[in-house]
Write an enzyme that holds these catalytic residues in place. Structure first.
Site, PDB file in Angstrom:
ATOM      1  N   SER A  66       0.817  -1.127  -0.018  1.00 47.72           N
ATOM      2  CA  SER A  66      -0.186  -0.018   0.175  1.00 47.72           C
ATOM      3  C   SER A  66       0.826   1.359  -0.065  1.00 47.72           C
ATOM      4  CB  SER A  66      -0.753   0.049   1.371  1.00 47.72           C
ATOM      5  OG  SER A  66      -1.505  -1.275   1.354  1.00 47.72           O
TER       6      SER A  66
HETATM    7  N1  SAH Z   1      -0.743  -4.934   3.903  1.00 46.18           N
HETATM    8  C1  SAH Z   1       0.026  -5.256   2.715  1.00 46.18           C
HETATM    9  C2  SAH Z   1      -0.773  -5.000   1.422  1.00 46.18           C
HETATM   10  C3  SAH Z   1      -1.834  -5.832   1.172  1.00 46.18           C
HETATM   11  S1  SAH Z   1      -2.439  -6.045  -0.459  1.00 46.18           S
HETATM   12  C4  SAH Z   1       1.300  -4.616   2.627  1.00 46.18           C
HETATM   13  O1  SAH Z   1       1.633  -4.056   3.727  1.00 46.18           O
HETATM   14  O2  SAH Z   1       2.064  -4.861   1.913  1.00 46.18           O
HETATM   15  C5  SAH Z   1      -3.655  -7.158  -0.060  1.00 46.18           C
HETATM   16  C6  SAH Z   1      -3.373  -8.549   0.322  1.00 46.18           C
HETATM   17  O3  SAH Z   1      -4.340  -9.324   0.731  1.00 46.18           O
HETATM   18  C7  SAH Z   1      -2.957  -9.415  -0.731  1.00 46.18           C
HETATM   19  O4  SAH Z   1      -1.446  -9.784  -0.525  1.00 46.18           O
HETATM   20  C8  SAH Z   1      -3.947 -10.428  -1.124  1.00 46.18           C
HETATM   21  O5  SAH Z   1      -3.296 -11.794  -1.557  1.00 46.18           O
HETATM   22  C9  SAH Z   1      -4.354 -10.772   0.338  1.00 46.18           C
HETATM   23  N2  SAH Z   1      -5.802 -11.130   0.254  1.00 46.18           N
HETATM   24  C10 SAH Z   1      -6.698 -11.132  -0.368  1.00 46.18           C
HETATM   25  N3  SAH Z   1      -8.014 -11.576   0.033  1.00 46.18           N
HETATM   26  C11 SAH Z   1      -7.598 -12.412   1.226  1.00 46.18           C
HETATM   27  C12 SAH Z   1      -8.018 -13.120   1.989  1.00 46.18           C
HETATM   28  N4  SAH Z   1      -9.407 -13.691   2.040  1.00 46.18           N
HETATM   29  N5  SAH Z   1      -7.294 -13.637   3.218  1.00 46.18           N
HETATM   30  C13 SAH Z   1      -5.878 -13.244   3.234  1.00 46.18           C
HETATM   31  N6  SAH Z   1      -5.500 -12.425   2.367  1.00 46.18           N
HETATM   32  C14 SAH Z   1      -6.144 -11.957   1.361  1.00 46.18           C
END
Ligand code: SAH
Length: 220
Positions: A66
């Protein structure tokens, strides 16, 4: 190497001042955490020169780390204190988890993509974070064995906050922060739980990759 480190610290100082404090984030715990966590460690070599830029960046598997400002705003909305046990859904690169771990007691983070979770755990070890616990699972059902959590942060865009997560939130005062909206654009929603009663407030607009799972978007 030392020079590079010094440069990264300078870049972080500028990031905190110009992208985060300048836009109204005031919580000193949050500003310090953003100053401490080396974001360049969480981006691939090809993106190193943009590590402290004002934007989200690709981290592989179609996912993103992000934007620093968004990490700061969400962390501030959580009103973290040093006793909090925090649940994060969407580990991604692991960067946000480390920002949380700088302030809170324990961070529990859930990721659905194995490669990303493994890489994130390597970073937690490399940087010496011992208060982050991580699993591969569908985070839309939460992490029942470790509940309740004082704070919950969803870092993927969801149609609504999954009901199970609200149940895993501690009462008085529990806070959930999540980007809620369509698959393409969302708004940060802050949900507060006090004595079983829920209050909701909206914050800034944002664009997150979708939360995919049983109580999120389907994988199509
Ligand atoms: N917080 C992260 C950015 C997240 S991007 C950072 O600091 O880099 C969103 C993430 O959510 C992705 O890696 C994606 O694979 C994950 N995601 C999406 N759906 C999900 C779910 N149901 N359970 C766990 N992770 C999930």
């Amino acid at each position: 190497m030392e020079n590079a480190k010094g440069q990264y610290l300078k870049d972080r100082e500028l990031m905190v001042r110009n992208q985060i404090a300048a836009r109204g984030v005031r919580d000193s715990n949050v500003l310090n955490a953003m100053l401490n966590v080396p974001r360049h460690v969480f981006v691939g070599k090809e993106n190193l020169s943009w590590a402290y830029a004002d934007s989200a960046l690709p981290i592989g598997n179609g996912q993103t780390i992000s934007q620093p400002y968004m990490v700061a705003v969400m962390t501030e909305l959580l009103e973290l204190n040093k006793n909090d046990r925090v649940l994060e859904i969407g580990t991604g690169s692991g960067y946000q988890a480390c920002v949380l771990a700088e302030i809170a007691f324990e961070v529990y983070t859930v990721e659905r993509i194995v490669e990303l979770q493994r890489r994130a755990v390597e970073k937690f070890d490399e940087l010496g974070y011992r208060n982050i616990y991580s699993i591969v699972a569908d985070g839309t059902i939460g992490w029942q064995e470790k509940a309740p959590f004082n704070k919950i942060i969803i870092t993927a865009g969801c149609p609504d906050i999954p009901q199970g997560l609200i149940e895993q939130l501690a009462d008085g005062v529990g806070i959930i922060v999540a980007p809620v909206g369509s698959k393409f654009t969302q708004q940060l929603l802050k949900l507060t739980k006090r004595k079983g009663g829920l209050t909701k407030g909206f914050s800034v607009s944002c664009v997150f990759v979708p939360l995919i799972g049983k109580y999120g978007w389907s994988d199509l």
